[in-house]
Scaffold this active site. Structure first.
Site, PDB file in Angstrom:
ATOM      1  N   GLY A 149       0.463  -1.425   0.248  1.00 24.18           N
ATOM      2  CA  GLY A 149       0.158  -0.025  -0.006  1.00 24.18           C
ATOM      3  C   GLY A 149       1.304   1.316  -0.299  1.00 24.18           C
ATOM      4  O   GLY A 149       1.698   1.547  -0.482  1.00 24.18           O
ATOM      5  N   GLU A 150       0.306   2.113   0.507  1.00 26.86           N
ATOM      6  CA  GLU A 150       1.556   3.304   0.882  1.00 26.86           C
ATOM      7  C   GLU A 150       1.846   3.154   3.012  1.00 26.86           C
ATOM      8  O   GLU A 150       1.636   3.532   3.430  1.00 26.86           O
ATOM      9  CB  GLU A 150       0.545   4.648   0.738  1.00 26.86           C
ATOM     10  CG  GLU A 150       1.410   5.352   0.498  1.00 26.86           C
ATOM     11  CD  GLU A 150       2.980   6.362   0.045  1.00 26.86           C
ATOM     12  OE1 GLU A 150       2.780   5.206  -0.873  1.00 26.86           O
ATOM     13  OE2 GLU A 150       3.017   6.242   0.740  1.00 26.86           O
ATOM     14  N   SER A 151       3.623   3.060   2.424  1.00 27.33           N
ATOM     15  CA  SER A 151       4.080   2.650   3.606  1.00 27.33           C
ATOM     16  C   SER A 151       3.739   3.967   4.871  1.00 27.33           C
ATOM     17  O   SER A 151       4.069   4.022   5.628  1.00 27.33           O
ATOM     18  CB  SER A 151       5.649   2.423   3.646  1.00 27.33           C
ATOM     19  OG  SER A 151       6.281   3.345   2.791  1.00 27.33           O
ATOM     20  N   CYS A 193       6.242  -5.477   0.523  1.00 24.67           N
ATOM     21  CA  CYS A 193       5.945  -4.162   0.243  1.00 24.67           C
ATOM     22  C   CYS A 193       5.928  -2.780   0.908  1.00 24.67           C
ATOM     23  O   CYS A 193       7.332  -3.084   1.627  1.00 24.67           O
ATOM     24  CB  CYS A 193       5.185  -4.211  -1.180  1.00 24.67           C
ATOM     25  SG  CYS A 193       5.633  -2.706  -2.941  1.00 24.67           S
ATOM     26  N   ARG A 206      12.759   3.174  -0.897  1.00 19.83           N
ATOM     27  CA  ARG A 206      11.298   3.340  -1.323  1.00 19.83           C
ATOM     28  C   ARG A 206      11.625   3.721  -2.531  1.00 19.83           C
ATOM     29  O   ARG A 206      12.594   4.533  -3.446  1.00 19.83           O
ATOM     30  CB  ARG A 206      10.717   4.079  -0.709  1.00 19.83           C
ATOM     31  CG  ARG A 206      10.837   4.115   0.425  1.00 19.83           C
ATOM     32  CD  ARG A 206       9.314   4.697   1.387  1.00 19.83           C
ATOM     33  NE  ARG A 206       8.218   5.064   0.939  1.00 19.83           N
ATOM     34  CZ  ARG A 206       7.453   6.018   0.605  1.00 19.83           C
ATOM     35  NH1 ARG A 206       7.727   7.274   1.328  1.00 19.83           N
ATOM     36  NH2 ARG A 206       6.574   5.860   0.564  1.00 19.83           N
ATOM     37  N   ILE A 221       5.567  -3.499  -7.597  1.00 22.92           N
ATOM     38  CA  ILE A 221       4.270  -2.448  -8.204  1.00 22.92           C
ATOM     39  C   ILE A 221       4.811  -1.894  -6.979  1.00 22.92           C
ATOM     40  O   ILE A 221       4.740  -1.339  -6.040  1.00 22.92           O
ATOM     41  CB  ILE A 221       2.631  -2.729  -7.765  1.00 22.92           C
ATOM     42  CG1 ILE A 221       2.533  -3.602  -8.226  1.00 22.92           C
ATOM     43  CG2 ILE A 221       2.313  -1.503  -7.797  1.00 22.92           C
ATOM     44  CD1 ILE A 221       0.899  -3.850  -7.715  1.00 22.92           C
ATOM     45  N   ARG A 222       6.289  -0.786  -7.879  1.00 17.98           N
ATOM     46  CA  ARG A 222       6.535   0.558  -7.227  1.00 17.98           C
ATOM     47  C   ARG A 222       7.176   0.297  -6.055  1.00 17.98           C
ATOM     48  O   ARG A 222       7.793   0.593  -4.704  1.00 17.98           O
ATOM     49  CB  ARG A 222       5.212   1.984  -6.164  1.00 17.98           C
ATOM     50  CG  ARG A 222       4.944   3.039  -7.518  1.00 17.98           C
ATOM     51  CD  ARG A 222       4.255   3.768  -7.126  1.00 17.98           C
ATOM     52  NE  ARG A 222       4.567   4.512  -6.772  1.00 17.98           N
ATOM     53  CZ  ARG A 222       4.332   4.986  -5.454  1.00 17.98           C
ATOM     54  NH1 ARG A 222       3.077   4.820  -4.551  1.00 17.98           N
ATOM     55  NH2 ARG A 222       5.350   6.512  -4.736  1.00 17.98           N
ATOM     56  N   HIS A 258       4.688  -8.898  -4.456  1.00 19.78           N
ATOM     57  CA  HIS A 258       2.664  -8.743  -3.773  1.00 19.78           C
ATOM     58  C   HIS A 258       2.422  -9.984  -3.880  1.00 19.78           C
ATOM     59  O   HIS A 258       2.126 -10.596  -5.541  1.00 19.78           O
ATOM     60  CB  HIS A 258       2.514  -8.047  -4.400  1.00 19.78           C
ATOM     61  CG  HIS A 258       2.430  -6.324  -4.634  1.00 19.78           C
ATOM     62  ND1 HIS A 258       1.910  -5.451  -3.317  1.00 19.78           N
ATOM     63  CD2 HIS A 258       3.341  -5.640  -4.432  1.00 19.78           C
ATOM     64  CE1 HIS A 258       2.271  -4.611  -3.483  1.00 19.78           C
ATOM     65  NE2 HIS A 258       3.169  -4.185  -4.225  1.00 19.78           N
ATOM     66  N   GLU A 282      -0.190 -11.182  -2.778  1.00 19.62           N
ATOM     67  CA  GLU A 282      -1.223 -11.177  -2.392  1.00 19.62           C
ATOM     68  C   GLU A 282      -2.191 -11.222  -4.180  1.00 19.62           C
ATOM     69  O   GLU A 282      -2.650 -11.296  -3.795  1.00 19.62           O
ATOM     70  CB  GLU A 282      -2.105 -10.474  -1.485  1.00 19.62           C
ATOM     71  CG  GLU A 282      -1.679  -8.871  -2.531  1.00 19.62           C
ATOM     72  CD  GLU A 282      -0.561  -8.100  -1.876  1.00 19.62           C
ATOM     73  OE1 GLU A 282       0.118  -9.283  -2.103  1.00 19.62           O
ATOM     74  OE2 GLU A 282      -0.171  -6.865  -2.055  1.00 19.62           O
TER      75      GLU A 282
HETATM   76  N1  GLN Z   1       5.672   2.841  -2.926  1.00 19.79           N
HETATM   77  C1  GLN Z   1       4.818   2.277  -1.835  1.00 19.79           C
HETATM   78  C2  GLN Z   1       5.847   2.941  -0.309  1.00 19.79           C
HETATM   79  O1  GLN Z   1       6.264   3.346  -0.772  1.00 19.79           O
HETATM   80  C3  GLN Z   1       4.884   1.071  -1.895  1.00 19.79           C
HETATM   81  C4  GLN Z   1       4.612   0.240  -2.900  1.00 19.79           C
HETATM   82  C5  GLN Z   1       3.660  -0.952  -2.832  1.00 19.79           C
HETATM   83  O2  GLN Z   1       3.649  -1.546  -1.926  1.00 19.79           O
HETATM   84  N2  GLN Z   1       3.034  -1.110  -3.481  1.00 19.79           N
HETATM   85  O3  GLN Z   1       5.048   2.645   0.286  1.00 19.79           O
END
Ligand code: GLN
Length: 196
Positions: free
Chosen positions: A54-56, A86, A113, A140-141, A175, A177
């Site tokens: 998600g977004e840390s 992630c 990150r 993903i990112r 990921h 999941e």
């Molecule tokens: N870029 C996100 C972060 O730094 C992590 C991306 C993800 O969990 N898919 O939080």
């Protein structure tokens, strides 16, 4: 496993992780309760925790707001299994190199990150996971693990670790999941069940 699995339920790929655990339970004809964790007392009812992607930075804020951050650290130090995927890996790492996310230091990893670039740079790549085998990993990112410290490296991509373990703690930059492949979650459930 005495109790079920908790998925940190604030944000990110929560329902996808729940879906995979339910599929594993059906496949093995086992009862594995899954709880979305949003309050720290709910940790009493689970035998292991998954912190999703998600977004840390957001996850870090909410973990602190609800008092879960310190609770997870003290439980993990007593052997409570935690898997971070992630953004979840960023949260459990030793060093995040970002002042907006202080790592829990559950695993001896240093993180960069978004080191693969922006969302558009997401990709799928075949990796080889020790104890699992060939595996199609979805990035993903994703963060890069620039240093795995004393943790065991279970998989690499581009000469960089992408899956690491330190005893009861498991982390990966991809990921599991978001695939139909159950093996990474099964690996974690073995750790939770004491068979790891
Ligand atoms: N870029 C996100 C972060 O730094 C992590 C991306 C993800 O969990 N898919 O939080």
């Amino acid at each position: 496993m005495s109790q079920g699995i908790g998925i940190l339920g604030f944000q990110g790929d929560v329902s996808e992780h729940i879906g995979i655990i339910k599929t594993i339970a059906r496949k093995h004809k086992k009862n594995i309760p899954v709880t979305e964790i949003r309050k720290k007392d709910q940790l009493d009812n689970v035998s292991g925790l998954i912190i999703p992607g998600g977004e840390s930075t957001t996850m870090y804020k909410l973990l602190n707001l609800y008092g879960i951050y310190d609770e997870v650290i003290s439980r993990a130090m007593d052997g409570f299994p935690v898997m971070g995927t992630c953004a979840g890996l960023i949260v459990i790492s030793k060093e995040t190199n970002d002042s907006r996310v202080k790592g829990m230091n559950l695993i001896d990893t240093t993180i960069e990150r978004n080191a693969y670039g922006r969302q558009i740079d997401s990709f799928i790549h075949e990796i080889n996971i020790s104890g699992i085998g060939e595996y199609k990993a979805v990035f993903i990112r994703a963060p890069v693990i620039s240093d795995a410290g004393s943790s065991e490296i279970l998989a690499v991509y581009n000469n960089k670790p992408v899956m690491v373990r330190k005893g009861n703690i498991l982390g990966m930059t991809f990921h599991p999941e978001l695939t139909n492949d159950l093996r990474v979650h099964e690996y974690f459930l073995d750790i939770v069940g004491g068979e790891g």
